[in-house]
Design an enzyme around this catalytic site. Structure first.
Site, PDB file in Angstrom:
ATOM      1  N   ASP A  65       0.824  -1.202   0.000  1.00 55.30           N
ATOM      2  CA  ASP A  65       0.000   0.000   0.000  1.00 55.30           C
ATOM      3  C   ASP A  65       0.861   1.256   0.000  1.00 55.30           C
ATOM      4  O   ASP A  65       2.089   1.180   0.112  1.00 55.30           O
ATOM      5  CB  ASP A  65      -0.947   0.005   1.212  1.00 55.30           C
ATOM      6  CG  ASP A  65      -0.284  -0.492   2.491  1.00 55.30           C
ATOM      7  OD1 ASP A  65       0.926  -0.259   2.651  1.00 55.30           O
ATOM      8  OD2 ASP A  65      -0.963  -1.098   3.331  1.00 55.30           O
ATOM      9  N   ASP A 134      -8.197  -3.209  14.259  1.00 58.51           N
ATOM     10  CA  ASP A 134      -9.565  -3.443  13.791  1.00 58.51           C
ATOM     11  C   ASP A 134      -9.646  -4.570  12.768  1.00 58.51           C
ATOM     12  O   ASP A 134     -10.672  -4.760  12.122  1.00 58.51           O
ATOM     13  CB  ASP A 134     -10.160  -2.163  13.199  1.00 58.51           C
ATOM     14  CG  ASP A 134      -9.359  -1.616  12.025  1.00 58.51           C
ATOM     15  OD1 ASP A 134      -8.360  -2.256  11.624  1.00 58.51           O
ATOM     16  OD2 ASP A 134      -9.735  -0.545  11.500  1.00 58.51           O
ATOM     17  N   HIS A 136      -7.747  -4.970   9.975  1.00 57.73           N
ATOM     18  CA  HIS A 136      -7.409  -4.708   8.578  1.00 57.73           C
ATOM     19  C   HIS A 136      -6.056  -5.309   8.224  1.00 57.73           C
ATOM     20  O   HIS A 136      -5.165  -5.419   9.072  1.00 57.73           O
ATOM     21  CB  HIS A 136      -7.447  -3.202   8.259  1.00 57.73           C
ATOM     22  CG  HIS A 136      -6.319  -2.403   8.843  1.00 57.73           C
ATOM     23  ND1 HIS A 136      -6.466  -1.576   9.935  1.00 57.73           N
ATOM     24  CD2 HIS A 136      -5.011  -2.279   8.467  1.00 57.73           C
ATOM     25  CE1 HIS A 136      -5.325  -0.975  10.195  1.00 57.73           C
ATOM     26  NE2 HIS A 136      -4.422  -1.393   9.329  1.00 57.73           N
ATOM     27  N   GLU A 141      -9.826  -1.691   5.162  1.00 53.38           N
ATOM     28  CA  GLU A 141     -10.510  -1.383   6.411  1.00 53.38           C
ATOM     29  C   GLU A 141     -11.770  -2.237   6.574  1.00 53.38           C
ATOM     30  O   GLU A 141     -12.253  -2.844   5.608  1.00 53.38           O
ATOM     31  CB  GLU A 141     -10.895   0.104   6.436  1.00 53.38           C
ATOM     32  CG  GLU A 141      -9.713   1.070   6.322  1.00 53.38           C
ATOM     33  CD  GLU A 141      -8.933   1.207   7.618  1.00 53.38           C
ATOM     34  OE1 GLU A 141      -8.885   0.252   8.413  1.00 53.38           O
ATOM     35  OE2 GLU A 141      -8.358   2.292   7.845  1.00 53.38           O
TER      36      GLU A 141
END
Length: 259
Positions: A65, A134, A136, A141
């Site tokens: 990314d 979370d 990811h 996400e």
């Protein structure tokens, strides 16, 4: 999915050992590189092994990314982070490490071109991954499509707060958008190696390994991968209901099997 619970330093050695084994068997292998804190010890170990003779001279690598809009010389631009943490410390050839172009004028076109570049290289042989609190992976996400490909994503407030430590503690300095490989893109890698340490990652690891496959916890898609390795320390494993079984399974594993 194989789960290994061990001290953090041992996890780094195991991950680096998997990379070394791949490069010695296939010197022109394609690696997938992650940023964040989780892989740093792995990169340190790979740099040490390079000094002892491990070569990356025929290898290629793709990043997971990149932030959108950070200046080319910004220290937290992921291309610069990867250059500092691993690429400059081993003998990758020039231009052997590629990342999505977060400064492209046409971001959708840049994402499509990145998918084509990965496919043109024959796909990723071994992908290193971390996991967010979370759930990811890369910047996929919660709520990300399980069929997603490389695309632009809006970062959650939680992710930006988690990453603020890299921007002097200021969440407002963390970009709001990124380009990221999609979940389906990541799943095409032939071996996934995810590392997680610390109690803050415990719930995400629990969902990853023992929860249902769900877009709410994007990493859970790894349960469907034929060759996924999850390397966690005791703190990150503290929510695992089958932790004792994972420890027993790894202790009884045949030595020839590898990760």
């Amino acid at each position: 999915m194989e789960v290994v619970i061990a001290p953090a330093e041992e996890l780094a050695r195991l991950a680096a050992g998997a990379v070394e084994g791949l490069l010695r068997a296939k010197p022109d292998a394609v690696l997938g590189l992650a940023t964040g804190s989780s892989p740093l010890a792995v990169y340190d170990e790979l740099a040490r092994r390079h000094k002892e003779g491990l070569s990356f001279a025929r290898a290629r690598a793709f990043m997971l990314d990149e932030y959108v809009g950070l200046p080319a010389d910004h220290p937290e631009r992921y291309r610069n982070v990867i250059e500092k943490e691993i690429a400059s410390r081993v003998d990758f050839p020039p231009d052997a490490v590629q990342g999505p172009d977060g400064l492209a004028a046409d971001l959708p076109a840049a994402c499509a071109a990145y998918e084509e570049a990965i496919a043109g290289a024959g796909g990723v042989d071994l992908q290193i991954l971390g996991i967010g609190t979370d759930g990811h992976i890369a910047f996929n996400e919660p709520g990300s499509s399980l069929a997603s490909r490389t695309r632009i994503k809006t970062l959650t407030r939680q992710t930006r707060e988690d990453n603020a430590r890299f921007f002097g503690g200021s969440v407002e300095d963390v970009p709001r958008h990124c380009l990221t490989q999609g979940l389906a893109t990541i799943m095409e890698a032939r071996h996934l190696v995810l590392l997680a340490t610390g109690r803050a990652k415990a719930e995400a690891v629990h969902q990853l390994v023992e929860g249902p496959v769900s877009a709410m916890w994007p990493a859970t898609i790894m349960q469907l991968h034929p060759h996924a390795t999850v390397l966690v320390d005791d703190a990150a494993a503290s929510r695992l209901q089958l932790a004792d079984y994972y420890r027993q399974t790894y202790a009884d594993k045949p030595e020839w099997q590898g990760l």
